[in-house]
Scaffold this motif. Structure first.
Motif, PDB file in Angstrom:
ATOM      1  N   PHE A   4     -14.523  13.617 -20.016  1.00 56.42           N
ATOM      2  CA  PHE A   4     -14.533  14.840 -20.238  1.00 56.42           C
ATOM      3  C   PHE A   4     -14.046  15.409 -21.552  1.00 56.42           C
ATOM      4  O   PHE A   4     -14.317  16.155 -22.247  1.00 56.42           O
ATOM      5  CB  PHE A   4     -14.096  15.767 -18.996  1.00 56.42           C
ATOM      6  CG  PHE A   4     -14.403  17.232 -19.173  1.00 56.42           C
ATOM      7  CD1 PHE A   4     -13.286  18.007 -18.840  1.00 56.42           C
ATOM      8  CD2 PHE A   4     -15.744  17.796 -19.172  1.00 56.42           C
ATOM      9  CE1 PHE A   4     -13.392  19.587 -18.701  1.00 56.42           C
ATOM     10  CE2 PHE A   4     -15.758  19.027 -19.301  1.00 56.42           C
ATOM     11  CZ  PHE A   4     -14.863  19.952 -19.078  1.00 56.42           C
ATOM     12  N   GLN A  90     -18.789  14.709 -14.028  1.00 59.14           N
ATOM     13  CA  GLN A  90     -19.449  14.481 -15.282  1.00 59.14           C
ATOM     14  C   GLN A  90     -20.115  13.071 -15.215  1.00 59.14           C
ATOM     15  O   GLN A  90     -19.542  12.184 -15.050  1.00 59.14           O
ATOM     16  CB  GLN A  90     -18.507  14.913 -16.381  1.00 59.14           C
ATOM     17  CG  GLN A  90     -17.951  16.072 -16.496  1.00 59.14           C
ATOM     18  CD  GLN A  90     -18.856  16.830 -17.376  1.00 59.14           C
ATOM     19  OE1 GLN A  90     -18.952  17.844 -16.774  1.00 59.14           O
ATOM     20  NE2 GLN A  90     -19.354  16.370 -18.435  1.00 59.14           N
ATOM     21  N   PRO A  97     -23.037  12.352 -22.628  1.00 60.51           N
ATOM     22  CA  PRO A  97     -23.051  12.998 -21.236  1.00 60.51           C
ATOM     23  C   PRO A  97     -24.818  13.147 -21.227  1.00 60.51           C
ATOM     24  O   PRO A  97     -25.562  13.539 -22.094  1.00 60.51           O
ATOM     25  CB  PRO A  97     -22.589  14.182 -21.617  1.00 60.51           C
ATOM     26  CG  PRO A  97     -22.490  14.364 -23.362  1.00 60.51           C
ATOM     27  CD  PRO A  97     -22.207  13.094 -23.761  1.00 60.51           C
ATOM     28  N   TYR A 100     -24.320  17.091 -15.253  1.00 53.26           N
ATOM     29  CA  TYR A 100     -23.044  17.369 -14.256  1.00 53.26           C
ATOM     30  C   TYR A 100     -23.523  17.602 -12.966  1.00 53.26           C
ATOM     31  O   TYR A 100     -24.884  17.721 -12.630  1.00 53.26           O
ATOM     32  CB  TYR A 100     -22.406  18.274 -14.820  1.00 53.26           C
ATOM     33  CG  TYR A 100     -22.882  19.871 -14.790  1.00 53.26           C
ATOM     34  CD1 TYR A 100     -22.536  20.560 -13.501  1.00 53.26           C
ATOM     35  CD2 TYR A 100     -24.197  20.343 -15.498  1.00 53.26           C
ATOM     36  CE1 TYR A 100     -22.896  21.594 -13.330  1.00 53.26           C
ATOM     37  CE2 TYR A 100     -24.485  21.488 -15.190  1.00 53.26           C
ATOM     38  CZ  TYR A 100     -24.004  22.337 -14.145  1.00 53.26           C
ATOM     39  OH  TYR A 100     -24.503  23.589 -13.828  1.00 53.26           O
ATOM     40  N   SER A 122     -22.021  21.430 -20.040  1.00 46.44           N
ATOM     41  CA  SER A 122     -21.170  21.716 -18.787  1.00 46.44           C
ATOM     42  C   SER A 122     -20.814  22.933 -18.422  1.00 46.44           C
ATOM     43  O   SER A 122     -20.937  23.781 -19.510  1.00 46.44           O
ATOM     44  CB  SER A 122     -19.705  20.736 -19.063  1.00 46.44           C
ATOM     45  OG  SER A 122     -19.091  21.156 -18.126  1.00 46.44           O
TER      46      SER A 122
END
Length: 315
Positions: A4, A90, A97, A100, A122
């Motif tokens: 994160f 996550q 990424p 989520y 996020s």
């Protein structure tokens, strides 16, 4: 250090730390060390049952879109207060990424997928946090150095927030999705209720098979651009599912009235996704909210109908 904050931590190691708004990477690293030091003493930030549940949801999401790589994603867990009844998950694939999830333990000890999202966004936006702290004349590094703390919070139905605790000052609450300062009296009551609720997670040995339909996305819009929906009657509860799935040419707004502060709303309906299990005859509809000026979040229709209504925007 979990992914994160990998961008900040890796750049700090290279001495080329990038500033996100007014938040330096050093401050973010300090925050995670201070606010979650106790949890990081263990190798995991979530119970094994929560991890298994999250893995099942990720596999289901990956079954409908192999290009999103949910099935092979690395999942990192972050406990969300108060009371640690929820966890932010996550998902990353090859360091990027991809989405989520927020998993919550109900009062009955069962786990539910409270919400999820696809892509790089996020609910906890560091840049918005930095801007909000700047408006409140709060310096994060000075705050942490002086004994202050910063925590990730979450309360059902949809409120993701930062709790800023300053020595000798009332706690400051900031909506993590838009940077708005939240009413402290309201949040104090929510946190007090949550802390009084004791949850014992039930780890089921057998879990239902999950099947997820493809995403159905709608054009996004801003409900403030056409306020005529305010004068229209809300969609009847028993018609909401049909309207969301089949009203392709209609703009639909979700509003929770006085509780919009919990949703960051009113919000546009920007799509949906159907989930099925082999133990439940009726499918579960996740409604996509936001996506234009805010993050797009998929939330169960049943959750939304507990607090609000859907409105069709009149032409």
């Amino acid at each position: 250090m979990k992914r994160f904050f990998h961008m900040c931590w890796n750049n700090a190691r290279k001495t080329t730390c990038i500033t996100l708004g007014l938040l330096s990477c050093l401050a973010l690293f300090s925050f995670w060390s201070v606010a979650n030091a106790e949890e990081q003493e263990t190798s995991s930030l979530a119970p094994a049952a929560v991890q298994r549940f999250a893995e099942q949801q990720a596999v289901a999401l990956g079954s409908v879109d192999t290009k999103a790589h949910w099935k092979n994603a690395d999942l990192d867990f972050y406990p969300l207060g108060p009371g640690t009844h929820s966890w932010l998950v996550q998902a990353e694939f090859e360091g990027k990424p991809i989405g989520y999830m927020i998993i919550t333990a109900t009062e009955q000890g069962q786990m539910m997928l409270s919400e999820y999202g696809h892509g790089e966004q996020s609910p906890y936006n560091n840049e918005l946090l930095g801007q909000a702290l700047d408006r409140q004349h709060v310096n994060l590094e000075a705050l942490l150095a002086g004994g202050g703390e910063l925590h990730l919070g979450y309360t059902l139905p949809l409120l993701a927030y930062w709790k800023v605790e300053q020595p000798n000052h009332p706690a400051l609450y900031i909506d993590a999705t838009n940077g708005d300062v939240l009413p402290s009296e309201f949040l104090n009551l929510l946190e007090a209720d949550s802390k009084q609720t004791s949850v014992s997670i039930t780890d089921l040995s057998t879990t239902p098979s999950l099947l997820v339909d493809p995403l159905h996305l709608r054009p996004v819009f801003n409900p403030a651009d056409n306020l005529l929906w305010i004068t229209s009657k809300p969609v009847a509860a028993d018609r909401a599912k049909d309207v969301i799935q089949h009203g392709e040419n209609q703009e639909i707004v979700f509003s929770a009235g006085d509780r919009n502060v919990v949703y960051g709303g009113p919000l546009p309906v920007s799509g949906y996704q159907l989930w099925h299990t082999d133990q439940v005859a009726e499918s579960i509809l996740y409604v996509a909210l936001g996506g234009k000026s805010s993050i797009q979040r998929f939330v169960p229709l049943s959750t939304l109908q507990q607090d609000g209504h859907f409105y069709i925007v009149n032409p």
